[in-house]
Design a protein around this motif. Structure first.
Motif, PDB file in Angstrom:
ATOM      1  N   UNK A 237      -5.401   5.112   5.482  1.00  0.00           N
ATOM      2  CA  UNK A 237      -6.812   5.178   5.110  1.00  0.00           C
ATOM      3  C   UNK A 237      -7.208   4.079   4.147  1.00  0.00           C
ATOM      4  N   UNK A 238      -6.362   3.812   3.141  1.00  0.00           N
ATOM      5  CA  UNK A 238      -6.657   2.738   2.194  1.00  0.00           C
ATOM      6  C   UNK A 238      -6.625   1.372   2.863  1.00  0.00           C
ATOM      7  N   UNK A 239      -5.707   1.182   3.805  1.00  0.00           N
ATOM      8  CA  UNK A 239      -5.682  -0.081   4.539  1.00  0.00           C
ATOM      9  C   UNK A 239      -6.960  -0.267   5.347  1.00  0.00           C
ATOM     10  N   UNK A 240      -7.482   0.820   5.889  1.00  0.00           N
ATOM     11  CA  UNK A 240      -8.731   0.733   6.641  1.00  0.00           C
ATOM     12  C   UNK A 240      -9.907   0.431   5.722  1.00  0.00           C
TER      13      UNK A 240
ATOM     14  N   UNK B 143       0.827  -1.210   0.000  1.00  0.00           N
ATOM     15  CA  UNK B 143       0.000   0.000   0.000  1.00  0.00           C
ATOM     16  C   UNK B 143       0.859   1.256   0.000  1.00  0.00           C
ATOM     17  N   UNK B 144       1.978   1.232   0.728  1.00  0.00           N
ATOM     18  CA  UNK B 144       2.877   2.375   0.727  1.00  0.00           C
ATOM     19  C   UNK B 144       3.494   2.584  -0.649  1.00  0.00           C
ATOM     20  N   UNK B 145       3.870   1.496  -1.303  1.00  0.00           N
ATOM     21  CA  UNK B 145       4.435   1.604  -2.650  1.00  0.00           C
ATOM     22  C   UNK B 145       3.404   2.183  -3.623  1.00  0.00           C
ATOM     23  N   UNK B 146       2.162   1.730  -3.535  1.00  0.00           N
ATOM     24  CA  UNK B 146       1.123   2.231  -4.436  1.00  0.00           C
ATOM     25  C   UNK B 146       0.893   3.725  -4.233  1.00  0.00           C
ATOM     26  N   UNK B 147       0.943   4.187  -2.991  1.00  0.00           N
ATOM     27  CA  UNK B 147       0.768   5.616  -2.744  1.00  0.00           C
ATOM     28  C   UNK B 147       1.935   6.413  -3.308  1.00  0.00           C
ATOM     29  N   UNK B 148       3.151   5.857  -3.200  1.00  0.00           N
ATOM     30  CA  UNK B 148       4.312   6.528  -3.796  1.00  0.00           C
ATOM     31  C   UNK B 148       4.171   6.616  -5.313  1.00  0.00           C
TER      32      UNK B 148
END
Length: 449
Positions: A356-359, A183-188
């Motif tokens: 937020x996306x993880x939630x 998820x962190x990679x996708x946000x980057x």
């Protein structure tokens, strides 16, 4: 079997067994391989892309997502140059955004019900045809109403970022730490496309011809989705009918207030962009604004390496505090101070979006992940529109554009207030994070399958 040596005994010559110690070089090689495996496994991003097919679908998704940052700028340049009206260009793009907000959740529901490849490819083809129709209408100076109709057809474009996150959720559904890194990679990647997309679109329109940005974006979009959809081994299975039964996800406990958080967060982004452009008002506005996205991209990658989830309220508290820095930087009258403030303030946005996306993934039923994440993106886009309008009005009517920087800070505070709603649940999954050995076993199991 042990080897035997000829030796003398009291009873005469006899064969005695010979036992050899293992060779030290073998141990050394074993320890070296063990250390190598341990070194590889400590890099979460390298372990993330060790899954077969992960690099291929990520490449295709990156190609497809880059045009998302190109279409807005290229459409404005194309229409304003042909019709001489920025108001018309803004109205056409706003209409397309409104149509996307209506159509996107339905497209995502079809993706969940029938599969990514079966829905994404024809939906993208229709969106690409809409972009080409808009290009032809502008080139031939067609009536104004045709611009609205052509751009509205692009609303069928699927949420490529949501589909990529759904694949990660499927591949690492038993590994919360790896899913956090994904998820962190996708946000980057989102931040990277936000920075590169407008720059590429403006360069193409200026260097080649006004329609070059839209044409290139349509080709990249269709090519990227075709590459992405071709990776069938990583595609999530079609959800059972019971899981995709008709019904609004807004009825799921916690979803509505969480979408309110995304709406307010989008207002932060939209207001900050317009206010910064109005305050700087020059060729340095773009590079200074890009520093916010650069800070967010770096923070997202660092946040992904930690492998530790942070509470959404904690992220929003940090974002509310850091969003006051641009106001303080602009108050000094120095563009260098404003640039540094935007760089630091941007570091709060990626962790907030990742959390937020993880939630959203936690609250959404497993068979409707694409729909849930598309609703979050739709709320974010709506917030960007509201924030842009509010920030622009404030920058124009306030005694100084400096005061307009209070709008994104107020929007961040509103997101924090909404996150305190009792229904916004932040409970962790009951499954514990796997150990290194379990993670390796999961990767080997995927390779063998």
């Amino acid at each position: 079997m042990p080897h035997h040596d000829l030796t003398l005994t009291p009873a005469g010559p006899a064969f005695a067994p010979r036992y050899r110690e293992p060779h030290a070089p073998t141990h050394s090689r074993t320890r070296t391989r063990t250390r190598t495996r341990t070194t590889v496994s400590t890099n979460p991003y390298r372990r993330l892309f060790a899954t077969p097919g992960a690099r291929a679908f990520t490449l295709g998704n990156l190609i497809a997502r880059l045009p998302m940052g190109m279409f807005g700028v290229s459409t404005v340049i194309m229409i304003a140059g042909a019709y001489g009206s920025y108001a018309l260009a803004g109205a056409v793009t706003a209409t397309g955004m409104a149509a996307t907000a209506v159509v996107a959740p339905w497209t995502a529901r079809l993706v969940d019900r029938h599969g990514q490849a079966r829905v994404a490819v024809p939906a993208t083809a229709l969106a690409a045809l809409g972009s080409l129709a808009l290009l032809l209408c502008v080139h031939h100076r067609a009536p104004v109403w045709t611009l609205f109709a052509a751009y509205a057809a692009t609303a069928t474009c699927p949420n490529t970022g949501g589909m990529s996150r759904a694949r990660w959720a499927h591949l690492y559904r038993g590994d919360p730490a790896a899913l956090h890194t994904a998820n962190a990679f996708e946000q980057a990647v989102d931040e990277l496309c936000f920075v590169l997309g407008p720059v590429l679109a403006a360069f193409l329109c200026a260097a080649l011809f006004p329609e070059a940005g839209t044409l290139t974006g349509a080709v990249l979009l269709l090519t990227g989705v075709l590459v992405f959809a071709a990776q069938r081994s990583t595609e999530p299975p079609v959800a059972p009918r019971s899981a995709t039964a008709p019904g609004s996800l807004l009825r799921v406990a916690g979803t509505a207030p969480l979408l309110g958080v995304f709406l307010a967060t989008g207002a932060v982004f939209g207001a900050m962009e317009v206010v910064t452009l109005a305050h700087v008002d020059g060729p340095l506005a773009g590079p200074i604004l890009a520093l916010q996205a650069a800070g967010s991209c770096v923070a997202g990658l660092v946040h992904g390496r930690t492998g530790r989830a942070v509470r959404l309220r904690t992220c929003l508290v940090a974002m509310t505090c850091l969003m006051t820095l641009p106001f303080l930087g602009a108050s000094t009258g120095s563009l260098l101070a404003l640039a540094a403030a935007l760089l630091v303030a941007g570091m709060a946005t990626a962790p907030t979006m990742v959390t937020g996306m993880a939630l959203v993934q936690r609250l959404t039923p497993q068979g409707r992940l694409n729909e849930g994440m598309t609703l979050a993106v739709t709320a974010l886009l709506a917030g960007i529109a509201v924030g842009s309008a509010t920030g622009g009005w404030t920058a124009e009517n306030a005694p100084s554009t400096v005061y307009a920087f209070l709008v994104p800070a107020a929007a961040a505070a509103l997101a924090l207030v909404q996150a305190t709603a009792p229904k916004v649940r932040e409970t962790r999954r009951t499954a514990p994070a796997p150990t290194r050995k379990t993670a390796r076993e999961m990767t080997e199991a995927r390779r063998s399958s």
